[in-house]
Design a protein around this motif. Structure first.
Motif, mmCIF file in Angstrom:
data_model
loop_
_atom_site.group_PDB
_atom_site.id
_atom_site.type_symbol
_atom_site.label_atom_id
_atom_site.label_comp_id
_atom_site.label_asym_id
_atom_site.label_seq_id
_atom_site.Cartn_x
_atom_site.Cartn_y
_atom_site.Cartn_z
ATOM 1 N N LYS A 149 0.827 -1.200 0.000
ATOM 2 C CA LYS A 149 0.000 0.000 0.000
ATOM 3 C C LYS A 149 0.863 1.253 0.000
ATOM 4 O O LYS A 149 1.964 1.255 0.555
ATOM 5 C CB LYS A 149 -0.881 -0.013 1.260
ATOM 6 N N GLN A 150 0.362 2.316 -0.632
ATOM 7 C CA GLN A 150 0.974 3.636 -0.519
ATOM 8 C C GLN A 150 0.184 4.419 0.523
ATOM 9 O O GLN A 150 -1.054 4.516 0.430
ATOM 10 C CB GLN A 150 0.969 4.364 -1.865
ATOM 11 N N VAL A 151 0.874 4.957 1.510
ATOM 12 C CA VAL A 151 0.184 5.600 2.629
ATOM 13 C C VAL A 151 0.810 6.947 2.951
ATOM 14 O O VAL A 151 1.990 7.181 2.692
ATOM 15 C CB VAL A 151 0.230 4.708 3.896
ATOM 16 N N SER A 152 -0.008 7.827 3.527
ATOM 17 C CA SER A 152 0.485 9.106 4.045
ATOM 18 C C SER A 152 0.567 9.010 5.561
ATOM 19 O O SER A 152 -0.311 8.427 6.208
ATOM 20 C CB SER A 152 -0.464 10.246 3.659
ATOM 21 N N VAL A 153 1.612 9.586 6.115
ATOM 22 C CA VAL A 153 1.767 9.607 7.565
ATOM 23 C C VAL A 153 0.822 10.666 8.123
ATOM 24 O O VAL A 153 0.880 11.834 7.731
ATOM 25 C CB VAL A 153 3.220 9.923 7.963
ATOM 26 N N ARG A 154 -0.047 10.258 9.025
ATOM 27 C CA ARG A 154 -1.033 11.167 9.588
ATOM 28 C C ARG A 154 -0.397 12.138 10.585
ATOM 29 O O ARG A 154 0.759 11.973 10.987
ATOM 30 C CB ARG A 154 -2.161 10.372 10.268
ATOM 31 N N LEU A 155 -1.185 13.124 10.999
ATOM 32 C CA LEU A 155 -0.675 14.121 11.943
ATOM 33 C C LEU A 155 -0.282 13.501 13.276
ATOM 34 O O LEU A 155 0.581 14.032 13.981
ATOM 35 C CB LEU A 155 -1.732 15.217 12.172
ATOM 36 N N ASP A 156 -0.906 12.361 13.625
ATOM 37 C CA ASP A 156 -0.535 11.683 14.871
ATOM 38 C C ASP A 156 0.715 10.822 14.716
ATOM 39 O O ASP A 156 1.144 10.159 15.661
ATOM 40 C CB ASP A 156 -1.688 10.847 15.420
ATOM 41 N N GLY A 157 1.298 10.816 13.495
ATOM 42 C CA GLY A 157 2.530 10.068 13.246
ATOM 43 C C GLY A 157 2.318 8.632 12.838
ATOM 44 O O GLY A 157 3.288 7.909 12.576
ATOM 45 N N ASN A 158 1.057 8.197 12.735
ATOM 46 C CA ASN A 158 0.753 6.803 12.413
ATOM 47 C C ASN A 158 0.441 6.622 10.936
ATOM 48 O O ASN A 158 0.058 7.555 10.232
ATOM 49 C CB ASN A 158 -0.437 6.308 13.236
ATOM 50 N N ILE A 159 0.590 5.385 10.481
ATOM 51 C CA ILE A 159 0.087 4.945 9.180
ATOM 52 C C ILE A 159 -0.808 3.745 9.431
ATOM 53 O O ILE A 159 -0.681 3.052 10.449
ATOM 54 C CB ILE A 159 1.222 4.563 8.205
ATOM 55 N N SER A 160 -1.731 3.509 8.513
ATOM 56 C CA SER A 160 -2.634 2.362 8.630
ATOM 57 C C SER A 160 -2.328 1.372 7.520
ATOM 58 O O SER A 160 -2.289 1.741 6.342
ATOM 59 C CB SER A 160 -4.099 2.812 8.540
ATOM 60 N N LEU A 161 -2.114 0.095 7.907
ATOM 61 C CA LEU A 161 -1.770 -0.959 6.961
ATOM 62 C C LEU A 161 -2.664 -2.176 7.194
ATOM 63 O O LEU A 161 -3.120 -2.409 8.324
ATOM 64 C CB LEU A 161 -0.294 -1.355 7.128
ATOM 65 N N PRO A 162 -2.921 -2.942 6.135
ATOM 66 C CA PRO A 162 -3.739 -4.146 6.290
ATOM 67 C C PRO A 162 -3.166 -5.097 7.340
ATOM 68 O O PRO A 162 -1.945 -5.250 7.452
ATOM 69 C CB PRO A 162 -3.705 -4.771 4.894
ATOM 70 N N LEU A 163 -4.039 -5.690 8.119
ATOM 71 C CA LEU A 163 -3.735 -6.688 9.147
ATOM 72 C C LEU A 163 -3.076 -6.101 10.401
ATOM 73 O O LEU A 163 -3.471 -6.407 11.520
ATOM 74 C CB LEU A 163 -2.843 -7.812 8.604
ATOM 75 N N VAL A 164 -2.075 -5.252 10.248
ATOM 76 C CA VAL A 164 -1.371 -4.739 11.423
ATOM 77 C C VAL A 164 -1.951 -3.410 11.916
ATOM 78 O O VAL A 164 -1.551 -2.903 12.968
ATOM 79 C CB VAL A 164 0.132 -4.575 11.132
ATOM 80 N N ASN A 165 -2.893 -2.852 11.150
ATOM 81 C CA ASN A 165 -3.605 -1.627 11.537
ATOM 82 C C ASN A 165 -2.661 -0.436 11.726
ATOM 83 O O ASN A 165 -1.769 -0.239 10.918
ATOM 84 C CB ASN A 165 -4.460 -1.879 12.775
ATOM 85 N N ASP A 166 -2.828 0.324 12.816
ATOM 86 C CA ASP A 166 -2.045 1.554 13.006
ATOM 87 C C ASP A 166 -0.620 1.233 13.457
ATOM 88 O O ASP A 166 -0.408 0.466 14.402
ATOM 89 C CB ASP A 166 -2.710 2.454 14.038
ATOM 90 N N ILE A 167 0.329 1.856 12.765
ATOM 91 C CA ILE A 167 1.748 1.681 13.065
ATOM 92 C C ILE A 167 2.371 3.063 13.210
ATOM 93 O O ILE A 167 2.162 3.948 12.377
ATOM 94 C CB ILE A 167 2.473 0.910 11.932
ATOM 95 N N LYS A 168 3.151 3.260 14.270
ATOM 96 C CA LYS A 168 3.842 4.534 14.460
ATOM 97 C C LYS A 168 5.029 4.613 13.499
ATOM 98 O O LYS A 168 5.974 3.821 13.587
ATOM 99 C CB LYS A 168 4.347 4.644 15.906
ATOM 100 N N ALA A 169 4.970 5.560 12.561
ATOM 101 C CA ALA A 169 6.030 5.708 11.565
ATOM 102 C C ALA A 169 6.890 6.940 11.812
ATOM 103 O O ALA A 169 8.093 6.926 11.550
ATOM 104 C CB ALA A 169 5.424 5.773 10.161
ATOM 105 N N ALA A 170 6.279 8.013 12.312
ATOM 106 C CA ALA A 170 7.021 9.251 12.545
ATOM 107 C C ALA A 170 8.115 9.021 13.578
ATOM 108 O O ALA A 170 7.911 8.353 14.590
ATOM 109 C CB ALA A 170 6.083 10.347 13.021
ATOM 110 N N GLY A 171 9.287 9.578 13.289
ATOM 111 C CA GLY A 171 10.423 9.411 14.181
ATOM 112 C C GLY A 171 11.336 8.262 13.815
ATOM 113 O O GLY A 171 12.421 8.118 14.374
ATOM 114 N N LEU A 172 10.901 7.427 12.859
ATOM 115 C CA LEU A 172 11.710 6.300 12.397
ATOM 116 C C LEU A 172 12.299 6.608 11.028
ATOM 117 O O LEU A 172 11.760 7.409 10.266
ATOM 118 C CB LEU A 172 10.866 5.024 12.295
ATOM 119 N N THR A 173 13.396 5.965 10.685
ATOM 120 C CA THR A 173 13.898 5.998 9.313
ATOM 121 C C THR A 173 13.152 4.928 8.520
ATOM 122 O O THR A 173 12.544 4.015 9.102
ATOM 123 C CB THR A 173 15.403 5.721 9.262
ATOM 124 N N PRO A 174 13.159 4.998 7.188
ATOM 125 C CA PRO A 174 12.520 3.936 6.403
ATOM 126 C C PRO A 174 13.049 2.548 6.736
ATOM 127 O O PRO A 174 12.286 1.578 6.770
ATOM 128 C CB PRO A 174 12.849 4.334 4.954
#
Length: 201
Positions: free
Chosen positions: A64-89
């Protein structure tokens, strides 16, 4: 609003007592270090607004292509909300490998930065389009001025200010635009950093 008002007051003070402001050339040593690091994707820290492509090999329904939300999370199938902000790829990829092991046998995950929207700079004063700009990779001072529509008619081109936070403290430097465009001192056409503010009196 309070932050913007405080910044404008501070800039007014800088204009009034600008005699002791150092040249941006004093940042030259830091610039050499930055030029060797800004192009490394592994050093990029994800922030709100960034667009990421998350691909799970042989699992197109999970990719999936996703945008990082203002809360720093992304939403992905099966694993739901994941904190992405603050991490490197790479750090996000490694975390997703762990999470997807519960659903996919020997998952192979890749995380790609599609578009950087979290790194911003600010242009104030006598530019034709003042405001907030998304900072492009390896953006220089002149490129930022161009993105802001160029300098205004009555801009003081010899006394432009760069406000940058260094070790938690905001510092101000003087940029001589004329010295850059004349070719006399190209070292003043510095690489910008996230949250830099350029003020044109």
């Amino acid at each position: 609003m309070l932050k913007k008002t405080t910044l404008l007051i501070g800039l007014a003070i800088l204009v009034a007592c600008g005699g002791n402001i150092p040249s941006v050339k004093t940042l030259e040593k830091d610039q050499k270090l930055n030029r060797s690091s800004v192009t490394t994707i592994d050093s990029y820290v994800i922030g709100p607004g960034d667009v990421l492509a998350v691909d799970i090999w042989k699992e197109p329904e999970l990719s999936k292509q996703v945008s990082v939300r203002l809360d720093g999370n992304i939403s992905l199938p099966l694993v739901n909300d994941i904190k992405a902000a603050g991490l490197t790829p790479t750090e996000l990829r490694n975390y997703l490998l762990i999470r997807y092991r519960d659903y996919v046998e020997a998952p192979e995950v890749s995380v790609t930065l599609v578009e950087s929207r979290s790194r911003k700079i600010y242009l104030l004063g006598k530019v034709n389009s003042p405001g907030e700009l998304v900072m492009e990779k390896n953006m220089t001072f002149l490129q930022a001025i161009s993105r802001a529509g160029g300098l205004g008619e009555w801009a003081d081109t010899s006394d432009i200010r760069l406000i940058r936070k260094i070790d938690g403290v905001e510092r101000t430097f003087r940029i001589d635009y004329e010295a850059i465009i004349s070719g006399g001192d190209l070292t003043q056409n510095i690489l910008l950093q996230p949250d830099d503010t350029i003020f044109v009196p």
